[in-house]
Motif scaffolding. Structure first.
Motif, PDB file in Angstrom:
ATOM      1  N   PRO A  29       0.792  -1.231   0.000  1.00  0.00           N
ATOM      2  CA  PRO A  29       0.000   0.000   0.000  1.00  0.00           C
ATOM      3  C   PRO A  29       0.828   1.288   0.000  1.00  0.00           C
ATOM      4  O   PRO A  29       0.282   2.360  -0.242  1.00  0.00           O
ATOM      5  N   SER A  30       2.139   1.190   0.248  1.00  0.00           N
ATOM      6  CA  SER A  30       2.946   2.413   0.329  1.00  0.00           C
ATOM      7  C   SER A  30       2.968   3.153  -1.016  1.00  0.00           C
ATOM      8  O   SER A  30       2.893   4.383  -1.046  1.00  0.00           O
ATOM      9  N   VAL A  31       3.052   2.419  -2.116  1.00  0.00           N
ATOM     10  CA  VAL A  31       3.075   3.075  -3.424  1.00  0.00           C
ATOM     11  C   VAL A  31       1.726   3.728  -3.715  1.00  0.00           C
ATOM     12  O   VAL A  31       1.645   4.756  -4.394  1.00  0.00           O
ATOM     13  N   VAL A  32       0.655   3.168  -3.147  1.00  0.00           N
ATOM     14  CA  VAL A  32      -0.678   3.743  -3.331  1.00  0.00           C
ATOM     15  C   VAL A  32      -0.809   5.052  -2.554  1.00  0.00           C
ATOM     16  O   VAL A  32      -1.340   6.043  -3.059  1.00  0.00           O
ATOM     17  N   LEU A  33      -0.324   5.059  -1.314  1.00  0.00           N
ATOM     18  CA  LEU A  33      -0.347   6.293  -0.528  1.00  0.00           C
ATOM     19  C   LEU A  33       0.456   7.392  -1.216  1.00  0.00           C
ATOM     20  O   LEU A  33       0.055   8.561  -1.236  1.00  0.00           O
ATOM     21  N   LEU A  34       1.594   7.005  -1.797  1.00  0.00           N
ATOM     22  CA  LEU A  34       2.432   7.972  -2.513  1.00  0.00           C
ATOM     23  C   LEU A  34       1.689   8.568  -3.697  1.00  0.00           C
ATOM     24  O   LEU A  34       1.627   9.798  -3.854  1.00  0.00           O
ATOM     25  N   MET A  35       1.095   7.715  -4.541  1.00  0.00           N
ATOM     26  CA  MET A  35       0.458   8.198  -5.762  1.00  0.00           C
ATOM     27  C   MET A  35      -0.870   8.887  -5.491  1.00  0.00           C
ATOM     28  O   MET A  35      -1.273   9.779  -6.246  1.00  0.00           O
ATOM     29  N   ASN A  36      -1.560   8.502  -4.417  1.00  0.00           N
ATOM     30  CA  ASN A  36      -2.773   9.233  -4.040  1.00  0.00           C
ATOM     31  C   ASN A  36      -2.432  10.677  -3.677  1.00  0.00           C
ATOM     32  O   ASN A  36      -3.142  11.616  -4.056  1.00  0.00           O
ATOM     33  N   GLY A  37      -1.348  10.829  -2.928  1.00  0.00           N
ATOM     34  CA  GLY A  37      -0.925  12.181  -2.560  1.00  0.00           C
ATOM     35  C   GLY A  37      -0.489  12.987  -3.763  1.00  0.00           C
ATOM     36  O   GLY A  37      -0.890  14.143  -3.932  1.00  0.00           O
ATOM     37  N   ILE A  38       0.335  12.393  -4.640  1.00  0.00           N
ATOM     38  CA  ILE A  38       0.788  13.092  -5.844  1.00  0.00           C
ATOM     39  C   ILE A  38      -0.391  13.410  -6.749  1.00  0.00           C
ATOM     40  O   ILE A  38      -0.493  14.513  -7.310  1.00  0.00           O
ATOM     41  N   GLY A  39      -1.310  12.439  -6.898  1.00  0.00           N
ATOM     42  CA  GLY A  39      -2.488  12.661  -7.737  1.00  0.00           C
ATOM     43  C   GLY A  39      -3.348  13.805  -7.231  1.00  0.00           C
ATOM     44  O   GLY A  39      -3.862  14.605  -8.024  1.00  0.00           O
ATOM     45  N   PHE A  79      13.430   2.620   9.158  1.00  0.00           N
ATOM     46  CA  PHE A  79      12.486   3.741   9.226  1.00  0.00           C
ATOM     47  C   PHE A  79      12.178   4.293   7.845  1.00  0.00           C
ATOM     48  O   PHE A  79      11.029   4.601   7.524  1.00  0.00           O
ATOM     49  N   PHE A  80      13.198   4.427   6.998  1.00  0.00           N
ATOM     50  CA  PHE A  80      12.985   4.962   5.650  1.00  0.00           C
ATOM     51  C   PHE A  80      13.007   3.815   4.636  1.00  0.00           C
ATOM     52  O   PHE A  80      13.957   3.031   4.592  1.00  0.00           O
ATOM     53  N   VAL A  81      11.949   3.710   3.853  1.00  0.00           N
ATOM     54  CA  VAL A  81      11.874   2.675   2.814  1.00  0.00           C
ATOM     55  C   VAL A  81      11.390   3.299   1.505  1.00  0.00           C
ATOM     56  O   VAL A  81      10.742   4.341   1.506  1.00  0.00           O
ATOM     57  N   MET A  82      11.725   2.644   0.415  1.00  0.00           N
ATOM     58  CA  MET A  82      11.222   3.055  -0.891  1.00  0.00           C
ATOM     59  C   MET A  82       9.995   2.214  -1.245  1.00  0.00           C
ATOM     60  O   MET A  82       9.991   1.001  -1.041  1.00  0.00           O
ATOM     61  N   PRO A  83       8.942   2.848  -1.749  1.00  0.00           N
ATOM     62  CA  PRO A  83       7.763   2.076  -2.178  1.00  0.00           C
ATOM     63  C   PRO A  83       8.135   1.050  -3.243  1.00  0.00           C
ATOM     64  O   PRO A  83       9.104   1.220  -3.983  1.00  0.00           O
ATOM     65  N   ASN A  84       7.355  -0.016  -3.295  1.00  0.00           N
ATOM     66  CA  ASN A  84       7.627  -1.123  -4.215  1.00  0.00           C
ATOM     67  C   ASN A  84       7.025  -0.812  -5.595  1.00  0.00           C
ATOM     68  O   ASN A  84       5.890  -1.169  -5.892  1.00  0.00           O
ATOM     69  N   VAL A 126       7.643   5.802   5.309  1.00  0.00           N
ATOM     70  CA  VAL A 126       7.894   5.418   6.693  1.00  0.00           C
ATOM     71  C   VAL A 126       7.777   3.897   6.799  1.00  0.00           C
ATOM     72  O   VAL A 126       6.675   3.338   6.744  1.00  0.00           O
ATOM     73  N   GLY A 127       8.918   3.214   6.938  1.00  0.00           N
ATOM     74  CA  GLY A 127       8.971   1.759   6.901  1.00  0.00           C
ATOM     75  C   GLY A 127       8.085   1.044   7.902  1.00  0.00           C
ATOM     76  O   GLY A 127       7.295   0.179   7.522  1.00  0.00           O
ATOM     77  N   PRO A 128       8.169   1.363   9.216  1.00  0.00           N
ATOM     78  CA  PRO A 128       7.346   0.656  10.207  1.00  0.00           C
ATOM     79  C   PRO A 128       5.851   0.793   9.931  1.00  0.00           C
ATOM     80  O   PRO A 128       5.096  -0.163  10.113  1.00  0.00           O
ATOM     81  N   LEU A 129       5.416   1.984   9.473  1.00  0.00           N
ATOM     82  CA  LEU A 129       4.003   2.173   9.178  1.00  0.00           C
ATOM     83  C   LEU A 129       3.565   1.263   8.032  1.00  0.00           C
ATOM     84  O   LEU A 129       2.538   0.592   8.103  1.00  0.00           O
ATOM     85  N   SER A 130       4.377   1.242   6.961  1.00  0.00           N
ATOM     86  CA  SER A 130       4.065   0.392   5.814  1.00  0.00           C
ATOM     87  C   SER A 130       4.054  -1.082   6.213  1.00  0.00           C
ATOM     88  O   SER A 130       3.180  -1.848   5.791  1.00  0.00           O
TER      89      SER A 130
END
Length: 423
Positions: A44-54, A217-222, A324-328
């Motif tokens: 879901p991390s990539v979805v949160l990213l693109m929802n925000g950008i969108g 703590f810091f991760v890149m979306p998949n 945010v890695g732990p959240l994801s």
């Protein structure tokens, strides 16, 4: 500002209010928006990213005049499940991009010809059941995700049932009983309640929690790349009609809330274009399609805070949370019983929203055409009938949508020829 009861679209919000109001908008979309990638079995991390950008792109393209949050679209669920089962998620991404491109073309058509033609292609008597089928087709999926369908090899786990019941209870009664701030986040509260119950009942083990918390703590979306498959595109493409109807309805409702005609300024063509570009970008990086979110429209109606700056703040929070890695990691530990409990309510709401399309459209069922349209679309979608065209198989909501369009166009032609008996 303190003396205003309404914070308008272009108003600045005091810093003391900006953060909590932005968090509120993020919470409103969070539960439903994160549910979609769970159902597709992606991070879901990539979805949160693109929802925000969108959302930020939407605000920019509409010149900051149309307050809307872009979240994960449920309209794609039914055809996407079929595509994933046959070819994989990469092929579904190609279909998402095609739909986004189609929305961009639709925005040009709307700019040139207006929107009245949509009522001809798919009037409320046909659009309503098509929308309802999105939810009704997935009822079995919700039960299966929750682990409620037993078989000889997989008996029902009593702990899963407990987690499911608690989640569903919070979602159902929260929608009816929660007030003020909690009234806009019953889905999120239900997920939290279900998650806590899963921990208590050992559906989620302490080892799983520990591993998630100790993630970097810091991760890149998949991210993942799309694959363009004509068959998959043809199966997903009819969803554009549902999206167009949903988008127009949301813009009309938002116009009434903010007391401005958003269809004229900034223009429906701009908002559809923004939605299309956001969906295309999401498809190119492995996310899910986006759409304007009714949950956030509800937040605006309740709070009378229409500021696009607040919505932009929620978008930025969504982007930050994606890294945010732990959240994801914690999000990915949510068990199927929780997702199934939420799905029971949300899929039903999607079905009910189809009925609402017919009610809001004031469909007159004393007319033979309307009764015929609704009946044929429902039966086509639920019968299990499939039509094979070359290597492409059309079934369910997709086939029902196409049948509804053909009948609607024929009825329109019959009207012009004065052949119909109810004109």
């Amino acid at each position: 500002m303190e003396n205003q009861k309404i914070i308008q679209v272009e108003d600045r919000v005091p810093l003391s209010l900006f953060a909590p109001l932005s968090i509120q908008h993020m919470f409103a979309m969070f539960g439903a928006s994160v549910l979609v990638p769970f159902l597709f079995n992606i991070n879901p991390s990539v979805v949160l990213l693109m929802n925000g950008i969108g959302t930020l792109l939407f605000i920019f393209i509409t010149k900051g005049k149309a307050p809307a949050y872009l979240g994960s679209s449920f309209a794609f669920l039914s055809p996407t499940f079929i595509v994933i089962a046959q070819w994989g998620y990469a092929d579904a991404l190609g279909g998402f991009i095609a739909v986004g491109f189609g929305l961009c073309i639709l925005s040009l058509i709307v700019y040139k010809f207006g929107i009245k033609w949509i009522d001809i292609v798919l009037p409320a008597a046909a659009m309503g059941p098509v929308v309802a089928l999105i939810g009704l087709e997935l009822a079995g999926t919700a039960a299966n995700t929750a682990g409620l369908l037993s078989s000889d090899t997989t008996p029902i786990d009593s702990n899963n049932v407990i987690v499911f019941v608690v989640t569903l209870a919070f979602a159902v009664f929260g929608n009816v009983l929660f007030r003020k701030f909690f009234a806009v986040i019953p889905v999120l509260i239900a997920i939290i309640a279900g998650y806590i119950t899963a921990v208590i009942t050992d559906v989620i083990t302490p080892e799983t929690l520990s591993k998630a918390v100790h993630t970097d703590f810091f991760v890149m979306p998949n991210f993942q790349l799309p694959h363009f498959n004509l068959q998959a595109i043809i199966m997903i493409l009819p969803v554009i009609l549902v999206l167009a109807s949903e988008h127009i309805g949301h813009q009309i409702v938002t116009s009434k809330i903010v007391d401005r005609d958003l269809l004229k300024d900034p223009g429906l063509h701009r908002s559809i274009l923004a939605d299309g570009i956001s969906t295309m970008l999401s498809g190119f990086v492995g996310s899910v399609p986006t759409t304007t979110y009714g949950e956030n429209i509800g937040v605006m109606a309740m709070t009378k805070v229409y500021s696009v700056r607040v919505i932009g703040g929620a978008a930025i929070l969504s982007i930050i949370s994606a890294f945010v890695g732990p959240l994801s990691a914690l999000i990915q530990t949510i068990p199927g019983a929780v997702i199934g409990g939420i799905s029971f309510l949300l899929y039903g709401m999607i079905g009910a929203s189809g009925i609402r399309v017919m009610v809001d459209g004031q469909v007159d069922y004393s007319k033979s055409r309307n009764l015929t349209l609704t009946s044929v679309v429902f039966v086509t979608g639920l019968s299990g009938v499939a039509v094979q065209i070359g290597e492409v198989t059309l079934r369910g909501m997709v086939l029902a949508c196409i049948v509804g369009m053909i009948l609607s166009l024929l009825f329109f032609i019959f009207d012009k020829l004065n052949w119909t008996n109810d004109k």
